[in-house]
Write an enzyme that holds these catalytic residues in place. Structure first.
Site, PDB file in Angstrom:
ATOM      1  N   GLU A 143       0.859  -1.179   0.000  1.00 23.02           N
ATOM      2  CA  GLU A 143       0.000   0.000   0.000  1.00 23.02           C
ATOM      3  C   GLU A 143       0.896   1.230   0.000  1.00 23.02           C
ATOM      4  O   GLU A 143       1.789   1.372   0.845  1.00 23.02           O
ATOM      5  CB  GLU A 143      -0.903  -0.022   1.239  1.00 23.02           C
ATOM      6  N   GLU A 271     -10.751   4.530   9.106  1.00 20.63           N
ATOM      7  CA  GLU A 271     -10.906   4.219   7.686  1.00 20.63           C
ATOM      8  C   GLU A 271     -11.442   2.806   7.443  1.00 20.63           C
ATOM      9  O   GLU A 271     -10.885   2.030   6.666  1.00 20.63           O
ATOM     10  CB  GLU A 271      -9.564   4.405   6.961  1.00 20.63           C
ATOM     11  N   ASP A 344      -2.755  14.242   7.191  1.00 15.72           N
ATOM     12  CA  ASP A 344      -2.244  12.997   6.620  1.00 15.72           C
ATOM     13  C   ASP A 344      -1.021  13.199   5.725  1.00 15.72           C
ATOM     14  O   ASP A 344      -1.154  13.180   4.497  1.00 15.72           O
ATOM     15  CB  ASP A 344      -3.374  12.329   5.803  1.00 15.72           C
ATOM     16  N   GLU A 372       4.056   9.213  -0.583  1.00 16.36           N
ATOM     17  CA  GLU A 372       2.671   9.098  -1.038  1.00 16.36           C
ATOM     18  C   GLU A 372       2.137  10.411  -1.611  1.00 16.36           C
ATOM     19  O   GLU A 372       1.495  10.424  -2.657  1.00 16.36           O
ATOM     20  CB  GLU A 372       1.778   8.645   0.131  1.00 16.36           C
ATOM     21  N   HIS A 529      -4.227  18.696   0.572  1.00 15.94           N
ATOM     22  CA  HIS A 529      -5.118  17.658   0.057  1.00 15.94           C
ATOM     23  C   HIS A 529      -5.905  18.069  -1.180  1.00 15.94           C
ATOM     24  O   HIS A 529      -7.127  17.876  -1.254  1.00 15.94           O
ATOM     25  CB  HIS A 529      -6.069  17.164   1.151  1.00 15.94           C
ATOM     26  N   TRP A 552     -13.057  13.554   1.808  1.00 18.28           N
ATOM     27  CA  TRP A 552     -12.152  12.936   0.841  1.00 18.28           C
ATOM     28  C   TRP A 552     -12.169  13.706  -0.477  1.00 18.28           C
ATOM     29  O   TRP A 552     -11.778  13.181  -1.512  1.00 18.28           O
ATOM     30  CB  TRP A 552     -12.509  11.450   0.615  1.00 18.28           C
TER      31      TRP A 552
HETATM   32  C1  BDP Z   1      -3.243   7.321   4.242  1.00 13.99           C
HETATM   33  C2  BDP Z   1      -3.088   6.351   3.116  1.00 13.99           C
HETATM   34  C3  BDP Z   1      -3.750   5.037   3.361  1.00 13.99           C
HETATM   35  C4  BDP Z   1      -3.324   4.513   4.723  1.00 13.99           C
HETATM   36  C5  BDP Z   1      -3.644   5.521   5.783  1.00 13.99           C
HETATM   37  C6  BDP Z   1      -3.119   5.127   7.153  1.00 13.99           C
HETATM   38  O1  BDP Z   1      -3.612   6.945   1.949  1.00 13.99           O
HETATM   39  O2  BDP Z   1      -3.383   4.170   2.329  1.00 13.99           O
HETATM   40  O3  BDP Z   1      -3.935   3.306   5.000  1.00 13.99           O
HETATM   41  O4  BDP Z   1      -3.033   6.744   5.482  1.00 13.99           O
HETATM   42  O5  BDP Z   1      -2.122   5.711   7.572  1.00 13.99           O
HETATM   43  O6  BDP Z   1      -2.218   8.256   4.079  1.00 13.99           O
HETATM   44  O7  BDP Z   1      -3.664   4.281   7.819  1.00 13.99           O
END
Ligand code: BDP
Length: 709
Positions: A143, A271, A344, A372, A529, A552
């Protein structure tokens, strides 16, 4: 004779081929170069260990000093040394433990190689646990991984480790040990229940066996409802005795396979992942149940604070609101793992207000090494500066100077458990990290985890020297001593100092400016974002859909309308500023005192708002987007001069990646500025280079494919 000569030439070709391959793939990254001379290692008295033997071997394999041919490894009880620390003096490495000696051996060679003093009194790590988090799935995908497949997992059919797997795990462990990383969470935080099935545990045990001699401890991410989905129980309620028994037996099983298992990492109630909230229990109740069971084995429980719900409440505030009331309720082997910023891993965020605020709970900063949101494997973004900015942010929680570094490493608050984690950027790619410069981010994470006050610039320079400086020996069997001097001979370059002026300085400056360049062409002035849906690479400031969760979508974050732009988190808005301590709260609350690089994070302001340099907000936004793009074009020029100074494959790869970065920076600038202009109808500054894309075309395009052309 003739035959012999042909054979000899063939042999030379083979060796040369092997060397080229080694040099080009970059598999050994910054590991010490091959020894130039022999050394006698004087071992400490007492029982040996695989770790001590490794320390010795590291010195033998990498010894560069032709004048001195002996070194002493010494165990000392000196109170100034921590468990894993060391001290150096010429000809001697001293530590409390064999692990400390191993770290000292690497540091000794590193200093010798880059010409630093071999006198180093007491280097102790800032954090006891310095961990990589691998978001590796059991099927071998990663991921947010941009450097190939997982080095740990290959799917159900391939659970039995091969010799090649083991070899790779050992190299991985050596690279980590060389920068002091002492643990790895082997699987994705989005863990399925099968992460604790027997075949997975057996493979984890094999990995742990290879990592152990290098001082690395293995951990696993778990799914909170494993007792139901793997164990067949009706509930995963942490207060249910059957659930507790299930976990107790599972933990016993794990320790029977991995006696030094480090513990669990849990993403719960986040999530879509299950958590104690599903059973009406708090994070503390969920975490403590597991922590109590791990305690007899000295295991720890890392509980993530990355939680937010689809609600009207400002996402940036939610983790604080959920975790502050729990301060003091966690067991002493629980550590709450908090991402550096409140949202994030964006190119720029303020620090999460939980740092310094949670005082009766051990906290663990989580950084993201994998890029990312910073251009993934395609773009050059050195993250040392981002992390330095974060670690040196003053929280004021215990008066001025309460930096995040000091709030997390136990020097301000009584935290018996200290740790830091980085979401790994490595995979099966031949250079481990995808982009040849992404290795610098792995290196920087390790160095900052060891010393959270180190300078990002110093670390980048070290990395460049270790990776690119022409040494007297290559990283594998050497032909170079006998080979004729090349026209552009790097070794002679070094003697006349050209290398520093013509390579080190410009490339270092490029690295140090690279993160700000990304911030500028993606999301300057505190924007965040603005990514196109889910892939987190290209821009999509317009993206919205009635079917999508609002938090989102980019408009939730930029809030642009005809009058202005930015998320109002001031006291007149969501009041997220109140989560920061004075004087920060007031500073952030006022647009005239708020740091300009966070302005639109905390404020919704009119397009005409004046900035300190006299520009209107709109003009400044335009200038920043353009500056980011122009900066990448300068990087291209810098790199084009390096053709004869680096391996040709690395040169071409970086050149191609910078070309794409420039193209994509242009897309970012055009997409954002044209879109915002369509909302505010304001003209571009007269002298600004014009966009080259068409907004309507961009809007209709799937960025994933458009940018990958
Ligand atoms: C976000 C990512 C996702 C991760 C999440 C996390 O997009 O893929 O699972 O964080 O940290 O940045 O749990």
């Amino acid at each position: 004779m003739h035959n012999k000569f042909i054979l000899y030439c063939f042999f030379l070709l083979l060796v040369a081929g092997a060397f080229r391959l080694q040099a080009e793939t970059g598999r050994e990254l910054w590991l010490p170069a091959t020894a130039l001379s022999a050394v006698k290692v004087d071992m400490p008295s007492g029982k040996s260990s695989p770790t001590l033997e490794l320390a010795k071997q590291v010195l033998i394999d990498g010894w560069q000093d032709r004048e001195n041919n002996s070194i002493k490894l010494k165990i000392s009880r000196d109170k100034r040394l921590s468990e894993q620390g060391y001290s150096l003096s010429p000809g001697c490495i001293t530590a409390k433990t064999h692990q400390g000696l191993l770290y000292g051996a690497y540091e000794y060679l590193r200093r010798r190689q880059i010409g630093l003093s071999l006198e180093l009194p007491f280097s102790n790590p800032s954090y006891q646990r310095r961990l990589l988090n691998h978001w590796d799935n059991l099927d071998g995908s990663i991921e947010r991984g941009y450097a190939g497949r997982s080095i740990f997992w290959k799917g159900k059919q391939s659970m039995e480790p091969t010799a090649e797997d083991r070899e790779r795990w050992r190299t991985y462990a050596a690279i980590n040990a060389s920068i002091g990383i002492n643990g790895a969470v082997l699987n994705n935080v989005n863990a399925p229940p099968e992460a604790l099935s027997l075949p997975v545990l057996k493979r984890a045990a094999a990995i742990a066996d290879e990592l152990r001699p290098y001082g690395m401890v293995s951990y696993l991410s778990i799914n909170f409802s494993t007792p139901m989905r793997l164990g067949g129980l009706k509930t995963a309620d942490p207060l249910d005795p059957e659930v507790v028994d299930w976990w107790r037996a599972k933990i016993r099983e794990i320790y029977s396979l991995i006696p030094d298992f480090g513990g669990f990492l849990v993403k719960a109630s986040s999530e879509g992942m299950p958590g104690p909230g599903d059973f009406g229990r708090s994070h503390a109740q969920g975490a403590n149940m597991l922590a109590e069971l791990l305690k007899p084995y000295h295991g720890i429980l890392m509980w993530r604070a990355f939680v937010y719900k689809p609600s009207d409440n400002d996402r940036a505030k939610q983790a604080y609101e959920e975790f502050m009331p729990l301060d003091g309720q966690f067991c002493d082997n629980v550590v709450v793992q908090i991402k550096n910023g409140p949202i994030d891993f964006q190119p720029r965020e303020p620090f999460s207000p939980l740092f310094g605020a949670l005082r009766k709970t051990a906290v663990l900063p989580e950084l993201q090494i994998t890029q990312e949101y910073l251009g993934q494997e395609h773009q050059l973004a050195y993250l040392g500066g981002l992390w330095e900015e974060f670690l040196q942010s003053d929280t004021y929680q215990s008066g001025p100077g309460s930096t995040v570094a000091r709030c997390t490493d136990g020097s301000l608050f009584d935290q018996s458990l200290t740790a830091i984690a980085g979401v790994s950027n490595i995979g099966s790619d031949s250079n481990w990290c995808g982009h040849p410069f992404a290795g610098a981010n792995w290196y920087a994470f390790g160095r900052l985890a060891w010393n959270n006050r180190a300078s990002a610039a110093g670390i980048a320079e070290e990395w460049l020297r270790l990776t690119f400086e022409p040494t007297q020996s290559p990283k594998s069997n050497s032909l170079s001593d006998e080979s004729p001097a090349l026209d552009n001979d790097p070794a002679s370059d070094r003697k006349n100092g050209n290398w520093e002026k013509e390579f080190l300085q410009p490339v270092l400056s490029m690295m140090l400016r690279s993160r700000e360049a990304v911030v500028n062409y993606m999301m300057p002035l505190g924007l965040h974002h603005l990514f196109a849906l889910d892939h987190h690479y290209g821009p999509g400031p317009w993206y919205d859909s009635p079917r999508q969760r609002k938090d989102w979508t980019p408009p939730y974050y930029h809030q642009a309308d005809a009058k202005g732009i930015g998320f109002d988190r001031s006291s007149g808005g969501s009041n997220a500023v109140a989560q920061y301590r004075e004087p920060l709260r007031s500073q952030f609350d006022n647009p005239n005192t708020c740091p300009e690089n966070l302005l639109l994070w905390f404020h919704h302001l009119p397009w005409e708002h004046r900035l300190q340099n006299g520009n209107s907000l709109w003009e400044e936004l335009c200038r920043r987007y353009d500056a980011g793009l122009q900066e990448v074009r300068r990087f291209q020029l810098v790199w084009d001069n390096m053709e004869n100074r680096v391996d040709s494959e690395v040169f071409t790869q970086v050149q191609a990646k910078l070309r794409r970065q420039a193209r994509d920076a242009q897309v970012w600038k055009d997409a954002c500025l044209l879109y915002f202009q369509s909302i505010n109808q304001l003209p571009f500054p007269e002298d600004m280079e014009r966009p080259v894309h068409d907004l309507e075309v961009l809007k209709k395009t799937d960025m994933r494919y458009f940018m990958n052309r």
